[in-house]
Design an enzyme around this catalytic site. Structure first.
Site, PDB file in Angstrom:
ATOM      1  N   LYS A  13       6.540   8.368  -4.435  1.00 42.05           N
ATOM      2  CA  LYS A  13       7.158   7.029  -4.485  1.00 42.05           C
ATOM      3  C   LYS A  13       7.127   6.450  -5.892  1.00 42.05           C
ATOM      4  O   LYS A  13       8.080   5.802  -6.312  1.00 42.05           O
ATOM      5  CB  LYS A  13       6.552   6.083  -3.453  1.00 42.05           C
ATOM      6  CG  LYS A  13       5.129   5.669  -3.706  1.00 42.05           C
ATOM      7  CD  LYS A  13       4.656   4.725  -2.606  1.00 42.05           C
ATOM      8  CE  LYS A  13       3.148   4.692  -2.498  1.00 42.05           C
ATOM      9  NZ  LYS A  13       2.397   4.414  -3.728  1.00 42.05           N
ATOM     10  N   ARG A  88       2.059  -2.801   2.257  1.00 38.71           N
ATOM     11  CA  ARG A  88       1.393  -1.696   2.940  1.00 38.71           C
ATOM     12  C   ARG A  88       0.887  -2.112   4.314  1.00 38.71           C
ATOM     13  O   ARG A  88       0.369  -1.281   5.054  1.00 38.71           O
ATOM     14  CB  ARG A  88       0.208  -1.213   2.106  1.00 38.71           C
ATOM     15  CG  ARG A  88       0.538  -0.066   1.151  1.00 38.71           C
ATOM     16  CD  ARG A  88      -0.771   0.357   0.565  1.00 38.71           C
ATOM     17  NE  ARG A  88      -0.890   1.631  -0.052  1.00 38.71           N
ATOM     18  CZ  ARG A  88      -0.594   1.903  -1.322  1.00 38.71           C
ATOM     19  NH1 ARG A  88      -0.012   1.024  -2.071  1.00 38.71           N
ATOM     20  NH2 ARG A  88      -0.870   3.085  -1.812  1.00 38.71           N
ATOM     21  N   ARG A 127      -3.419  16.937  -8.905  1.00 37.26           N
ATOM     22  CA  ARG A 127      -2.871  15.939  -9.822  1.00 37.26           C
ATOM     23  C   ARG A 127      -3.877  15.608 -10.941  1.00 37.26           C
ATOM     24  O   ARG A 127      -5.050  15.390 -10.666  1.00 37.26           O
ATOM     25  CB  ARG A 127      -2.547  14.677  -9.004  1.00 37.26           C
ATOM     26  CG  ARG A 127      -1.687  13.690  -9.724  1.00 37.26           C
ATOM     27  CD  ARG A 127      -0.910  12.840  -8.758  1.00 37.26           C
ATOM     28  NE  ARG A 127      -1.722  11.819  -8.086  1.00 37.26           N
ATOM     29  CZ  ARG A 127      -1.194  10.815  -7.400  1.00 37.26           C
ATOM     30  NH1 ARG A 127       0.111  10.704  -7.281  1.00 37.26           N
ATOM     31  NH2 ARG A 127      -1.966   9.947  -6.798  1.00 37.26           N
ATOM     32  N   ARG A 155      -7.940  11.185 -11.024  1.00 36.77           N
ATOM     33  CA  ARG A 155      -8.223   9.824 -10.573  1.00 36.77           C
ATOM     34  C   ARG A 155      -9.377   9.862  -9.580  1.00 36.77           C
ATOM     35  O   ARG A 155      -9.453  10.767  -8.760  1.00 36.77           O
ATOM     36  CB  ARG A 155      -6.963   9.272  -9.878  1.00 36.77           C
ATOM     37  CG  ARG A 155      -6.381   8.063 -10.562  1.00 36.77           C
ATOM     38  CD  ARG A 155      -5.010   7.762 -10.021  1.00 36.77           C
ATOM     39  NE  ARG A 155      -5.031   7.239  -8.661  1.00 36.77           N
ATOM     40  CZ  ARG A 155      -3.943   6.855  -7.999  1.00 36.77           C
ATOM     41  NH1 ARG A 155      -2.766   6.934  -8.580  1.00 36.77           N
ATOM     42  NH2 ARG A 155      -4.023   6.396  -6.769  1.00 36.77           N
ATOM     43  N   ARG A 166      -7.389   7.925   2.839  1.00 37.21           N
ATOM     44  CA  ARG A 166      -6.223   7.129   2.433  1.00 37.21           C
ATOM     45  C   ARG A 166      -5.022   7.429   3.325  1.00 37.21           C
ATOM     46  O   ARG A 166      -4.263   6.530   3.678  1.00 37.21           O
ATOM     47  CB  ARG A 166      -5.859   7.422   0.968  1.00 37.21           C
ATOM     48  CG  ARG A 166      -6.867   6.881  -0.006  1.00 37.21           C
ATOM     49  CD  ARG A 166      -6.558   7.317  -1.420  1.00 37.21           C
ATOM     50  NE  ARG A 166      -5.376   6.676  -1.953  1.00 37.21           N
ATOM     51  CZ  ARG A 166      -4.688   7.125  -3.004  1.00 37.21           C
ATOM     52  NH1 ARG A 166      -5.055   8.230  -3.618  1.00 37.21           N
ATOM     53  NH2 ARG A 166      -3.647   6.470  -3.449  1.00 37.21           N
TER      54      ARG A 166
HETATM   55  P1  AMP Z   1      -1.291   3.660  -5.174  1.00 33.33           P
HETATM   56  O1  AMP Z   1      -1.327   3.832  -6.651  1.00 33.33           O
HETATM   57  O2  AMP Z   1      -0.042   2.935  -4.717  1.00 33.33           O
HETATM   58  O3  AMP Z   1      -1.523   4.951  -4.435  1.00 33.33           O
HETATM   59  O4  AMP Z   1      -2.513   2.684  -4.780  1.00 33.33           O
HETATM   60  C1  AMP Z   1      -3.850   3.041  -5.063  1.00 33.33           C
HETATM   61  C2  AMP Z   1      -4.834   2.190  -4.259  1.00 33.33           C
HETATM   62  O5  AMP Z   1      -4.635   0.793  -4.569  1.00 33.33           O
HETATM   63  C3  AMP Z   1      -4.663   2.256  -2.749  1.00 33.33           C
HETATM   64  O6  AMP Z   1      -5.360   3.348  -2.176  1.00 33.33           O
HETATM   65  C4  AMP Z   1      -5.262   0.925  -2.308  1.00 33.33           C
HETATM   66  O7  AMP Z   1      -6.683   0.973  -2.336  1.00 33.33           O
HETATM   67  C5  AMP Z   1      -4.819  -0.014  -3.405  1.00 33.33           C
HETATM   68  N1  AMP Z   1      -3.514  -0.647  -3.099  1.00 33.33           N
HETATM   69  C6  AMP Z   1      -2.312  -0.437  -3.731  1.00 33.33           C
HETATM   70  N2  AMP Z   1      -1.342  -1.189  -3.202  1.00 33.33           N
HETATM   71  C7  AMP Z   1      -1.912  -1.904  -2.198  1.00 33.33           C
HETATM   72  C8  AMP Z   1      -1.448  -2.850  -1.247  1.00 33.33           C
HETATM   73  N3  AMP Z   1      -0.155  -3.212  -1.205  1.00 33.33           N
HETATM   74  N4  AMP Z   1      -2.342  -3.370  -0.365  1.00 33.33           N
HETATM   75  C9  AMP Z   1      -3.642  -3.028  -0.386  1.00 33.33           C
HETATM   76  N5  AMP Z   1      -4.158  -2.122  -1.244  1.00 33.33           N
HETATM   77  C10 AMP Z   1      -3.323  -1.565  -2.145  1.00 33.33           C
END
Ligand code: AMP
Length: 214
Positions: A13, A88, A127, A155, A166
């Site tokens: 994404k 989310r 990754r 990461r 996750r």
């Molecule tokens: P991402 O980079 O989008 O995979 O996000 C990494 C982490 O950030 C996720 O596993 C969540 O812990 C947190 N996170 C990102 N976006 C959201 C959201 N909209 N609501 C809650 N937690 C978020």
């Protein structure tokens, strides 16, 4: 053009959001990046955020909704944006609808990228990020030049164990969000398994079919 991008971690994404951002000249708003930036600041908020990110759990809705609301308010809504990783949860989706509704706007489409869990797990554990350039590589699918291998980082939340947590959270929380956008006729679904370019072409195709003037 106002878009939201939905997909499991490592569904691609972020990559697709970058491509759409360039194509439509949008403001790219990634909540994951915003939260990692808060974490890096080591602020009080950053420490709270870190505890969730480390465990692969979602940060509380109130916190993310506030961050996104502030970001949207400071940007030129009229130019359009793509929200990457938000909403989310159903609460976040409803908060977004309300915030946009207050200024007479709505999203044009919610883009869902579907990838089987097994493929996500393979993608994520390989990754690696280059801390010097910010570029993301994959040990198998997008191998880094050998001379920078030593400095690449994984990461904290990209391990198989955190990843499974996750993914479980993702499926549980995203189902009502997907249903919400489907009910409103705003959902566009694409298969995220092909190459990034092929996925992008499919997204463009479906978007322009729905919004011919975009
Ligand atoms: P991402 O980079 O989008 O995979 O996000 C990494 C982490 O950030 C996720 O596993 C969540 O812990 C947190 N996170 C990102 N976006 C959201 C959201 N909209 N609501 C809650 N937690 C978020």
């Amino acid at each position: 053009m106002r878009l939201v991008m939905i997909g499991a971690p490592a569904s691609g994404k972020g990559t697709q959001a970058h491509k759409l951002t360039r194509h439509f000249n949008l403001d790219h708003i990634s909540t994951g990046e915003m939260l990692r930036a808060e974490e890096a600041k080591r602020s009080e908020l950053g420490m709270v955020v870190e505890s969730y990110l480390k465990r692969g759990q979602l940060v509380p809705d109130s916190l993310v909704v506030k961050l996104v609301g502030e970001r949207l308010a400071h940007n030129h809504l009229a130019q359009g944006f793509i929200l990457d990783g938000f909403p989310r949860t159903l609460n976040q989706a409803l908060a977004l609808d309300q915030a946009l509704g207050e200024v007479g706007q709505a999203i044009d489409a919610a883009l869902l990228i579907e990838v089987p869990d097994s493929a996500v797990l393979e993608r994520i554990t390989g990754r690696r990020a280059d801390p010097e350039t910010g570029r993301i590589y994959h040990l198998k699918f997008s191998p880094p030049p050998p001379e920078i291998l030593h400095r690449l980082e994984q990461r904290d939340d990209d391990t198989a164990e955190v990843m499974q947590a996750r993914l479980n959270t993702y499926h549980e929380r995203i189902a009502p969000v997907v249903a919400h956008y489907r009910d409103r006729g705003q959902l566009i679904t694409v298969d995220g398994s092909p190459t990034p370019d092929a996925v992008f072409q499919e997204l463009l195709h479906q978007l322009t079919e729905r919004h011919p003037n975009s």
